[in-house]
Enzyme design. Structure first.
Site, PDB file in Angstrom:
ATOM      1  N   GLY A 197      36.410  28.222  14.287  1.00 39.89           N
ATOM      2  CA  GLY A 197      37.586  27.906  13.024  1.00 39.89           C
ATOM      3  C   GLY A 197      38.939  27.863  13.584  1.00 39.89           C
ATOM      4  N   LEU A 198      39.983  28.079  13.205  1.00 40.42           N
ATOM      5  CA  LEU A 198      40.773  27.991  14.053  1.00 40.42           C
ATOM      6  C   LEU A 198      41.034  28.510  15.428  1.00 40.42           C
ATOM      7  CD1 LEU A 198      43.754  27.721  11.415  1.00 40.42           C
ATOM      8  CD2 LEU A 198      43.217  26.499  12.606  1.00 40.42           C
ATOM      9  N   ARG A 217      52.261  40.898  -0.089  1.00 37.65           N
ATOM     10  CA  ARG A 217      50.627  40.685  -0.625  1.00 37.65           C
ATOM     11  C   ARG A 217      50.340  41.933  -1.511  1.00 37.65           C
ATOM     12  NH1 ARG A 217      47.876  36.213   2.637  1.00 37.65           N
ATOM     13  NH2 ARG A 217      48.881  34.539   2.048  1.00 37.65           N
ATOM     14  N   GLU A 240      40.694  36.296  12.968  1.00 34.80           N
ATOM     15  CA  GLU A 240      40.926  37.250  11.774  1.00 34.80           C
ATOM     16  C   GLU A 240      39.039  38.793  12.150  1.00 34.80           C
ATOM     17  OE1 GLU A 240      39.451  35.658   8.247  1.00 34.80           O
ATOM     18  OE2 GLU A 240      39.615  37.931   7.142  1.00 34.80           O
ATOM     19  N   LEU A 289      46.728  31.597  10.322  1.00 34.13           N
ATOM     20  CA  LEU A 289      46.767  30.140  11.271  1.00 34.13           C
ATOM     21  C   LEU A 289      47.470  30.578  12.256  1.00 34.13           C
ATOM     22  CD1 LEU A 289      47.238  27.621   8.131  1.00 34.13           C
ATOM     23  CD2 LEU A 289      45.496  28.478   8.621  1.00 34.13           C
TER      24      LEU A 289
END
Lengths: 636, 247
Positions: free
Chosen positions: A42-43, A330, A424, A440
């Site tokens: 992933g990133l 959130r 993460e 990100l």
């Protein structure tokens, strides 16, 4: 073992630069004598593999997907934050740092977060240079939008596909290193154990998912960038293959696990509609820029949303949080939505509220909205059969991201020397709640700009001598993995892996989900234990080991989830306060906002594995706030 | 709802493979196509049979992992839609569904409906990048890009590498895939210094992988789930000719 976070001395603004100045370097001619394994593409993983390859290290990159480009970072929609202050709206490195610490409800490390904010600007430069097609103004300059938990516009985006474009950028840099011979890729390979020799990480055991071959790979250092464990809830916005196996097996080899109970619930997802549902789909937080969240004022109002006049609508986020309105963080938005739905005030009594873009469509025109969110609207229409251009979207919160993960020091090294964790899968930067467009940023900061410096410090001290895969510790790990595979195939029980996974998901969502209590957590722990025992005796996995066997892959992942679930609940039980995403119903204000207990819980809860027969041991890393004044978080 | 399924089963790359018929019942309209296959697989597992292997991951249409040939069409009947974004309301109750893997020489079958698309990765490795090292990037706003160019580059860059273009092409050509990456980078100033060597290397890699040639049938454009158009192919040709003609 004593935890040492290795946070540098000195002023906050100078910590990273002075730390870098003191790190040891590896001479360019020696770099190619070092081998580094990276798990995940992933990133964080792709950017780490690319930048380490550029430096001349020999990198082996593993992913379980059929191609590195498919890692789940690809699905990130809304954007990436950076303190460029292109808008002249008062942004700065300090403000991004402050917003992130506050958004995380004061449960993250100051030094790490400041470094992240500092590096954010270079990430945008790097991505643009790679050819990432960010959104632009008519002048040709980069465009920005705003996101939850902030009052500035600092989010860079590429329509609703920012993760895709950033990941493809990182993968393209990695492709270049593959061609140059510095990076070797192993798609369709799943890491199933980490191997330690003399207490240091020296390699891994991986299974080739096509042939079933179980093989060892040796290296000088191992980097885990394997993502979060949100899939533990079965229904989540994660990809179906996203799993905790790499970090969990590292935990069982001695890497400490930090804040496992910090799991983020994203407020704007498409509600559950069928009992066979396999996944939940996010609608980007970017939509809250132009969208307004509301429910009918009258519980029994069954009119279609377009027919409900303004006066009969309750814009509950705007009313409750006038300063931030629809752009509250959130966790705050998720809880408010859950609360109105629990009161039976959701749309037609169901677990859903409206996210309405009609004001913005009227104000800006359909064309502008379609340019900003076109792909999201299409996705919503495909899934629900309703067009958001005509009728407001229905949304409900869902599990999305894990702030918790492997404990790392300032160098991103775990408690196992030579084992690093990026993105993460570590715990470091988001505290108890992550702000939108920050995942990100963190993945790329870790991979492009932090690990190249800190890993050289480790390798320079280590020396170039390499252990080989004939060391007995590799044999032992291989045999353990083979034994587990054999066990799954020979159990021949009566329940499928997915069936267990669904039940685990329900137990966690009910007991360890958006609100938690002492009782719900104790109940959950009992149920998880029972389910785990049943899994060992009653799981049914067909087929053979020597070929692609998707049930067998899932069995390994779910068996790890069943163990991690208990730690998650234990951590939630031990954290007897509310903070960020972690809402203990015992600790709330009269207005149902979370009530922190800084005196007792201003720490990172760090868990050490003590073997399968003993409970894990908890260590505390006390959080020292030198710059920020701890305050009750308010978005009113 | 219920459906009669005719599914390609193949143990491994060496196996000849054949169609097997299945029936599924109790399917609801809200279920996705892949969830319908999940139901079938749960049922097969409980009966002690090997479940059907199919590729999938994000299930939100962006990772490019899924890809089934449904009733003779790559990604099924809807335009600009990946297999995972098909829902059973898009099909008729009782319908017969034929489900096959992508079929192309360059995409050998691994098992059942899963194929090996690593050829795509090798094409990207041949030139699908800008040669910039971390640390050497200039300030982002020092590179001005007209909005129109950035938008067109973005349209090409949305390719998810699923391989539907290859699967649907009678020549099994990968030209749409290659043209998307070439267009994305050729349209941006960052990609210009390497544009010639890039297009030559990528086309060469494509030919080496055993993909067929493009005869302009346009089938790829119709089945591309991300709406990448033949304009990309035209741009690839221009780039290729210019690079070839340049001494």
């Amino acid at each position: 073992m004593e935890l040492n976070s290795h946070i540098p001395e000195g002023k906050l603004e100078e910590k990273w630069s002075s730390h870098k100045a003191g790190l040891k370097l590896v001479n360019p001619a020696n770099k190619r004598k070092f081998e580094i394994i990276v798990i995940g593409t992933g990133l964080a993983g792709a950017s780490a593999a690319a930048s380490l390859g550029e430096l001349g290290y020999q990198v082996k990159s593993f992913c379980f997907q059929d191609s590195p480009r498919r890692a789940h970072s690809i699905a990130a929609q809304g954007g990436i934050n950076a303190a460029k202050n292109y808008r002249n709206d008062g942004d700065s490195v300090y403000r991004l740092f402050y917003d992130t610490i506050k958004g995380g409800d004061f449960r993250a490390r100051e030094a790490n977060v400041y470094r992240l904010a500092e590096l954010s600007v270079a990430i945008i430069d790097q991505a643009v240079a790679q050819g990432v097609p960010f959104a632009r103004e008519y002048s040709g300059l980069l465009d920005n939008r705003s996101f939850g938990g902030t009052q500035v516009s600092r989010t860079f985006y590429a329509r609703g596909q920012t993760g895709q474009q950033l990941l493809l950028g990182a993968i393209s840099s990695m492709c270049r290193q593959i061609t140059l011979g510095n990076v070797q890729v192993f798609p369709f390979h799943e890491m199933l154990d980490i191997v330690l020799i003399d207490g240091r990480a020296k390699g891994i055991v991986a299974r080739n998912l096509i042939t079933g071959e179980i093989k060892s790979y040796a290296a000088h250092a191992v980097i885990l960038a394997s993502g979060g464990y949100g899939n533990i809830f079965y229904l989540s916005t994660n990809a179906k293959g996203s799993n905790a196996t790499a970090i969990w097996r590292a935990y069982k080899k001695g890497a400490f696990f930090a804040n496992p109970c910090f799991t983020q619930i994203h407020p704007t997802c498409i509600p559950v509609s069928s009992h066979n549902q396999s996944k939940l789909t996010l609608m980007s937080e970017g939509l809250r820029n132009d969208g307004r969240v509301w429910i009918p004022k009258n519980k029994n109002d069954n009119r279609s949303p377009e027919q409900i006049p303004e006066t009969d609508r309750d814009y509950f986020l705007e009313n409750r949080y006038p300063a931030f309105g629809n752009l509250v963080p959130r966790d705050v938005a998720s809880r408010a939505i859950k609360q109105v739905c629990d009161e039976g005030r959701g749309v037609r009594g169901k677990m859903a509220v409206y996210l309405d873009l009609s004001d913005a469509i009227n104000r800006l025109g359909k064309e502008v909205i379609s340019e900003r969110y076109g792909n999201l609207f299409e996705m919503y229409e495909r899934i629900t059969g309703e067009s958001p251009y005509r009728t407001p979207m229905r949304i409900y919160p869902a599990i999305h991201y894990c702030m918790g993960g492997l404990w790392v020091d300032y160098n991103l090294m775990t408690t196992i020397p030579g084992l690093f964790a990026l993105g993460e899968c570590n715990f470091s930067d988001h505290g108890a709640n992550r702000l939108g467009a920050s995942a990100l940023m963190q993945g790329l900061a870790d991979g492009y700009f932090i690990i190249p410096y800190t890993i050289s410090n480790y390798l320079a001290e280590l020396g170039t001598e390499k252990k080989n895969v004939y060391h007995p510790n590799f044999r032992e790990a291989e045999n353990k993995v083979k034994e587990q595979v054999r066990k799954f195939l020979s159990t021949k029980g009566n329940r499928t892996v997915d069936d267990f996974h669904k039940e685990l998901g329900k137990v966690l969502w009910d007991g360890v989900g958006m609100s938690r209590s002492e009782q719900s957590l104790k109940d959950a722990i009992d149920k998880i234990k029972g389910l785990r025992e049943e899994f060992l005796k009653n799981v049914k996995v067909n087929g053979i080991d020597e070929s692609l066997n998707q049930s067998l892959e899932k069995a390994g992942r779910v068996s790890d989830f069943l163990e991690l679930a208990e730690l998650l609940a234990m951590d939630a039980l031990a954290r007897d306060e509310s903070c960020g995403c972690h809402f203990r119903i015992e600790h709330q204000t009269e207005e149902h906002e979370p009530k922190r207990n800084d005196e007792k819980f201003s720490h990172v809860a760090v868990w050490e594995y003590q073997g399968s027969d003993n409970p894990p041991k908890m260590h505390k890393e006390v959080l020292k706030f030198e710059r920020i004044h701890l305050a009750a978080r308010s978005y009113k | 709802m219920k459906f009669s399924l005719k599914i390609w089963r193949q143990k491994n790359a060496q196996d000849k493979g054949s169609f097997v018929n299945y029936e599924v019942f109790g399917i609801s309209e809200e279920m996705s196509f892949l969830e319908m296959l999940d139901v079938l697989n749960e049922d097969l597992t409980l009966k002690g049979e090997d479940p059907v292997a199919f590729a999938h991951d994000c299930r939100e249409g962006i990772c490019g992992t899924c890809g089934l040939f449904i009733n003779g069409r790559a990604h099924g009947p809807l335009r600009e839609t990946t297999t995972c974004q098909l829902f059973m309301r898009h099909f008729k109750d009782g319908e017969a569904l034929t489900i096959e893997p992508w079929r192309a020489k360059a995409f050998p079958v691994i098992k059942d409906l899963v194929v090996d698309r690593s050829a795509f990765d090798r094409i990207l490795q041949a030139g699908g990048f800008v040669s910039v090292n971390v640390g050497s990037a200039p300030e982002a706003n020092s590179i001005l890009i007209p909005k129109k160019d950035a938008d067109h580059a973005f349209d090409a860059a949305t390719c998810i590498g699923c391989g539907a273009c290859v699967a649907t092409c009678k020549n099994a050509s990968a030209v749409l895939f290659v043209s998307a990456k070439v267009s994305h980078l050729a349209l941006m100033p960052q990609g210009k210094p390497e544009r010639q060597v890039r297009v030559l290397n990528m086309v060469k890699a494509m030919d080496n992988e055993g993909f067929g040639n493009c005869t302009n049938t346009g089938a790829c454009e119709i089945e591309c789930p991300k709406g990448i158009t033949l304009a990309s192919i035209a741009r690839l040709r221009r780039e290729y000719c210019k690079a070839k003609l340049k001494p």
